[in-house]
Design a protein around this motif. Structure first.
Motif, PDB file in Angstrom:
ATOM      1  N   ASP A  29       0.808  -1.213   0.000  1.00 22.42           N
ATOM      2  CA  ASP A  29       0.000   0.000   0.000  1.00 22.42           C
ATOM      3  C   ASP A  29       0.846   1.270   0.000  1.00 22.42           C
ATOM      4  OD1 ASP A  29      -2.480  -1.328   0.067  1.00 22.42           O
ATOM      5  OD2 ASP A  29      -2.272  -1.684   2.212  1.00 22.42           O
ATOM      6  N   ARG A  30       2.158   1.124  -0.120  1.00 22.60           N
ATOM      7  CA  ARG A  30       2.979   2.336  -0.119  1.00 22.60           C
ATOM      8  C   ARG A  30       2.831   3.073  -1.446  1.00 22.60           C
ATOM      9  NH1 ARG A  30       8.123   2.489  -2.575  1.00 22.60           N
ATOM     10  NH2 ARG A  30       8.848   0.512  -3.491  1.00 22.60           N
ATOM     11  N   LEU A  31       3.068   4.359  -1.417  1.00 24.48           N
ATOM     12  CA  LEU A  31       2.930   5.199  -2.604  1.00 24.48           C
ATOM     13  C   LEU A  31       3.985   4.838  -3.642  1.00 24.48           C
ATOM     14  CD1 LEU A  31       1.566   7.704  -3.935  1.00 24.48           C
ATOM     15  CD2 LEU A  31       3.398   9.066  -2.905  1.00 24.48           C
ATOM     16  N   LEU A  32       3.523   4.590  -4.869  1.00 25.15           N
ATOM     17  CA  LEU A  32       4.417   4.351  -5.988  1.00 25.15           C
ATOM     18  C   LEU A  32       4.244   5.492  -6.982  1.00 25.15           C
ATOM     19  CD1 LEU A  32       3.723   0.538  -6.564  1.00 25.15           C
ATOM     20  CD2 LEU A  32       5.655   1.547  -5.333  1.00 25.15           C
ATOM     21  N   SER A  33       5.346   6.001  -7.481  1.00 24.17           N
ATOM     22  CA  SER A  33       5.277   7.134  -8.406  1.00 24.17           C
ATOM     23  C   SER A  33       6.407   7.032  -9.417  1.00 24.17           C
ATOM     24  CB  SER A  33       5.376   8.453  -7.639  1.00 24.17           C
ATOM     25  OG  SER A  33       6.603   8.527  -6.920  1.00 24.17           O
ATOM     26  N   LYS A  34       6.422   7.947 -10.359  1.00 22.74           N
ATOM     27  CA  LYS A  34       7.451   7.929 -11.397  1.00 22.74           C
ATOM     28  C   LYS A  34       8.825   7.951 -10.746  1.00 22.74           C
ATOM     29  CE  LYS A  34       8.548   9.990 -15.884  1.00 22.74           C
ATOM     30  NZ  LYS A  34       8.224  11.072 -16.843  1.00 22.74           N
ATOM     31  N   GLY A  35       9.654   6.993 -11.132  1.00 22.06           N
ATOM     32  CA  GLY A  35      10.975   6.864 -10.526  1.00 22.06           C
ATOM     33  C   GLY A  35      11.072   5.701  -9.556  1.00 22.06           C
ATOM     34  N   SER A  36       9.899   5.219  -9.077  1.00 19.67           N
ATOM     35  CA  SER A  36       9.904   4.042  -8.194  1.00 19.67           C
ATOM     36  C   SER A  36      10.331   2.816  -8.999  1.00 19.67           C
ATOM     37  CB  SER A  36       8.512   3.798  -7.611  1.00 19.67           C
ATOM     38  OG  SER A  36       8.087   4.873  -6.799  1.00 19.67           O
ATOM     39  N   ASN A  37      10.886   1.838  -8.316  1.00 21.20           N
ATOM     40  CA  ASN A  37      11.243   0.598  -8.996  1.00 21.20           C
ATOM     41  C   ASN A  37      11.234  -0.554  -8.009  1.00 21.20           C
ATOM     42  OD1 ASN A  37      14.155   0.230  -7.922  1.00 21.20           O
ATOM     43  ND2 ASN A  37      14.177   2.319  -8.724  1.00 21.20           N
ATOM     44  N   GLY A  38      11.227  -1.777  -8.552  1.00 23.52           N
ATOM     45  CA  GLY A  38      11.235  -2.952  -7.701  1.00 23.52           C
ATOM     46  C   GLY A  38      10.044  -3.857  -7.957  1.00 23.52           C
ATOM     47  N   PRO A  39       9.922  -4.930  -7.171  1.00 24.20           N
ATOM     48  CA  PRO A  39       8.865  -5.934  -7.388  1.00 24.20           C
ATOM     49  C   PRO A  39       7.453  -5.384  -7.235  1.00 24.20           C
ATOM     50  CG  PRO A  39      10.055  -6.347  -5.332  1.00 24.20           C
ATOM     51  CD  PRO A  39      10.840  -5.332  -6.080  1.00 24.20           C
ATOM     52  N   GLU A  40       7.286  -4.374  -6.383  1.00 28.19           N
ATOM     53  CA  GLU A  40       5.947  -3.789  -6.242  1.00 28.19           C
ATOM     54  C   GLU A  40       5.514  -3.098  -7.536  1.00 28.19           C
ATOM     55  OE1 GLU A  40       4.802  -2.170  -2.037  1.00 28.19           O
ATOM     56  OE2 GLU A  40       6.917  -1.756  -2.385  1.00 28.19           O
ATOM     57  N   VAL A  41       6.456  -2.447  -8.201  1.00 29.76           N
ATOM     58  CA  VAL A  41       6.141  -1.782  -9.463  1.00 29.76           C
ATOM     59  C   VAL A  41       5.821  -2.827 -10.532  1.00 29.76           C
ATOM     60  CG1 VAL A  41       6.984  -0.249 -11.282  1.00 29.76           C
ATOM     61  CG2 VAL A  41       7.555   0.222  -8.898  1.00 29.76           C
ATOM     62  N   THR A  42       6.563  -3.925 -10.534  1.00 32.07           N
ATOM     63  CA  THR A  42       6.276  -5.012 -11.473  1.00 32.07           C
ATOM     64  C   THR A  42       4.860  -5.520 -11.277  1.00 32.07           C
ATOM     65  OG1 THR A  42       8.600  -5.705 -11.453  1.00 32.07           O
ATOM     66  CG2 THR A  42       6.989  -7.284 -12.293  1.00 32.07           C
ATOM     67  N   GLU A  43       4.462  -5.708 -10.013  1.00 32.34           N
ATOM     68  CA  GLU A  43       3.108  -6.190  -9.717  1.00 32.34           C
ATOM     69  C   GLU A  43       2.066  -5.160 -10.136  1.00 32.34           C
ATOM     70  OE1 GLU A  43       0.290  -8.968  -8.400  1.00 32.34           O
ATOM     71  OE2 GLU A  43       2.444  -9.163  -8.768  1.00 32.34           O
ATOM     72  N   PHE A  62       8.942   2.349 -12.817  1.00 31.37           N
ATOM     73  CA  PHE A  62       7.784   3.240 -12.953  1.00 31.37           C
ATOM     74  C   PHE A  62       8.192   4.416 -13.845  1.00 31.37           C
ATOM     75  CE2 PHE A  62       3.742   4.338 -10.507  1.00 31.37           C
ATOM     76  CZ  PHE A  62       3.357   5.360 -11.366  1.00 31.37           C
ATOM     77  N   GLY A  63       7.990   4.236 -15.158  1.00 30.58           N
ATOM     78  CA  GLY A  63       8.346   5.275 -16.116  1.00 30.58           C
ATOM     79  C   GLY A  63       7.113   5.970 -16.673  1.00 30.58           C
ATOM     80  N   SER A  64       7.282   6.629 -17.807  1.00 23.18           N
ATOM     81  CA  SER A  64       6.203   7.430 -18.392  1.00 23.18           C
ATOM     82  C   SER A  64       5.007   6.580 -18.810  1.00 23.18           C
ATOM     83  CB  SER A  64       6.733   8.202 -19.605  1.00 23.18           C
ATOM     84  OG  SER A  64       7.739   9.105 -19.223  1.00 23.18           O
ATOM     85  N   GLN A  65       5.266   5.384 -19.381  1.00 23.05           N
ATOM     86  CA  GLN A  65       4.158   4.536 -19.819  1.00 23.05           C
ATOM     87  C   GLN A  65       3.332   4.043 -18.635  1.00 23.05           C
ATOM     88  OE1 GLN A  65       6.214   1.731 -22.718  1.00 23.05           O
ATOM     89  NE2 GLN A  65       4.249   1.959 -23.715  1.00 23.05           N
ATOM     90  N   THR A  66       4.008   3.666 -17.561  1.00 22.54           N
ATOM     91  CA  THR A  66       3.296   3.209 -16.364  1.00 22.54           C
ATOM     92  C   THR A  66       2.497   4.355 -15.762  1.00 22.54           C
ATOM     93  OG1 THR A  66       4.988   1.542 -15.902  1.00 22.54           O
ATOM     94  CG2 THR A  66       3.563   2.173 -14.079  1.00 22.54           C
ATOM     95  N   GLN A  67       3.081   5.546 -15.739  1.00 21.53           N
ATOM     96  CA  GLN A  67       2.374   6.704 -15.206  1.00 21.53           C
ATOM     97  C   GLN A  67       1.126   7.014 -16.036  1.00 21.53           C
ATOM     98  OE1 GLN A  67       4.040  10.747 -15.692  1.00 21.53           O
ATOM     99  NE2 GLN A  67       3.838  10.951 -13.459  1.00 21.53           N
ATOM    100  N   ASP A  82      -3.817  11.743 -10.717  1.00 17.23           N
ATOM    101  CA  ASP A  82      -2.534  12.388 -10.435  1.00 17.23           C
ATOM    102  C   ASP A  82      -1.330  11.547 -10.884  1.00 17.23           C
ATOM    103  OD1 ASP A  82      -2.601  10.357  -8.577  1.00 17.23           O
ATOM    104  OD2 ASP A  82      -2.785  11.661  -6.829  1.00 17.23           O
ATOM    105  N   GLY A  83      -1.606  10.343 -11.420  1.00 17.78           N
ATOM    106  CA  GLY A  83      -0.509   9.502 -11.880  1.00 17.78           C
ATOM    107  C   GLY A  83       0.282   8.861 -10.761  1.00 17.78           C
ATOM    108  N   LEU A  84      -0.218   8.968  -9.512  1.00 15.90           N
ATOM    109  CA  LEU A  84       0.444   8.371  -8.362  1.00 15.90           C
ATOM    110  C   LEU A  84      -0.333   7.136  -7.919  1.00 15.90           C
ATOM    111  CD1 LEU A  84       1.049  11.632  -6.268  1.00 15.90           C
ATOM    112  CD2 LEU A  84       2.632  10.538  -7.871  1.00 15.90           C
ATOM    113  N   ALA A  85       0.348   6.040  -7.723  1.00 21.00           N
ATOM    114  CA  ALA A  85      -0.322   4.821  -7.263  1.00 21.00           C
ATOM    115  C   ALA A  85      -0.315   4.817  -5.737  1.00 21.00           C
ATOM    116  CB  ALA A  85       0.374   3.578  -7.812  1.00 21.00           C
ATOM    117  N   GLY A  86      -1.301   5.532  -5.180  1.00 22.88           N
ATOM    118  CA  GLY A  86      -1.447   5.606  -3.732  1.00 22.88           C
ATOM    119  C   GLY A  86      -2.439   4.577  -3.223  1.00 22.88           C
TER     120      GLY A  86
END
Length: 227
Positions: A29-43, A62-67, A82-86
């Motif tokens: 449940d942590r905030l993911l945003s452009k620049g984030s990376n790791g297994p949570e972003v993959t999921e 977490f790049g432009s396409q994901t945002q 807002d493009g933020l995965a909160g």
């Protein structure tokens, strides 16, 4: 402070870090945003792609396409764009992609299958193939769920790296055809024209030695089905 206390304190810190990494191994449940990376972003990427939002490669970055995909998902589901995965975005994404709660699901053994995602894969991989061949392609995916050598959900099987060309070229994100939906439902109901196959390929389009080495069962349309 004694060495024993230092050792105990260090052990507690290591244990806390390990537990934290386990908790965030999947989509937390942590905030993911452009620049984030790791297994949570993959999921996050996998779940967005599962719902038809193109994210490009499932690379954990977490790049432009994901945002862009996050923003479109938020717009479509009445969330703050807002493009933020909160928390709100992730909660809704989990709700819509949970194979145990999906309204379009079908119970196969002890697994609840996402018919829509299965149909999208069938449509992308077997468009233009005979209806029997489309059912067989769906059956291959469901057969993998039962095999311990493969992941145990439709989403994890389909989005396994390099498992299906339609994921790599984005065809998986297109709406499924009516025949693909019907074929997915028929396979989920137990039909298996592939006779237990775990793989399929078009002999005119692949030179992969591994897939050619698998024991062949039968051919339906342009696809050879193998174990």
């Amino acid at each position: 402070m004694t060495r024993k206390k230092l050792w105990v304190g260090g052990l507690a810190l290591i244990l806390a870090l390990v537990l934290t990494s386990v908790a965030y191994g999947a989509l937390g449940d942590r905030l993911l945003s452009k620049g984030s990376n790791g297994p949570e972003v993959t999921e996050l990427q996998k779940r967005l792609a599962q719902l038809g939002y193109p994210v490009g490669s499932l690379d954990g970055k977490f790049g432009s396409q994901t945002q862009t995909a996050v923003r479109k998902f938020q717009q479509d589901h009445g969330l703050k764009v807002d493009g933020l995965a909160g928390t709100a975005t992730i909660t809704e994404l989990k709700r819509l992609t949970s194979e145990s709660t999906t309204a379009s699901g079908k119970l196969v053994g002890s697994k609840n299958v996402d018919i829509n995602l299965l149909a999208r894969c069938v449509s992308a991989e077997a468009r233009g193939e005979p209806y029997k061949g489309q059912v067989a392609v769906a059956a291959v995916i469901l057969n993998r769920i039962k095999d311990p050598a493969f992941p145990n959900t439709v989403a994890d099987i389909i989005y396994q790296p390099r498992a299906f060309s339609s994921v790599d070229d984005g065809q998986i994100n297109l709406p499924p055809t009516a025949s693909a939906i019907k074929a997915a439902q028929e396979a989920a109901n137990g039909s298996d024209p592939s006779q237990g196959a775990l793989f399929f390929f078009n002999p005119a389009k692949t030179k992969n030695k591994y897939i050619w080495s698998r024991p062949q069962i039968l051919q339906i349309g342009n696809h050879i089905f193998t174990r």
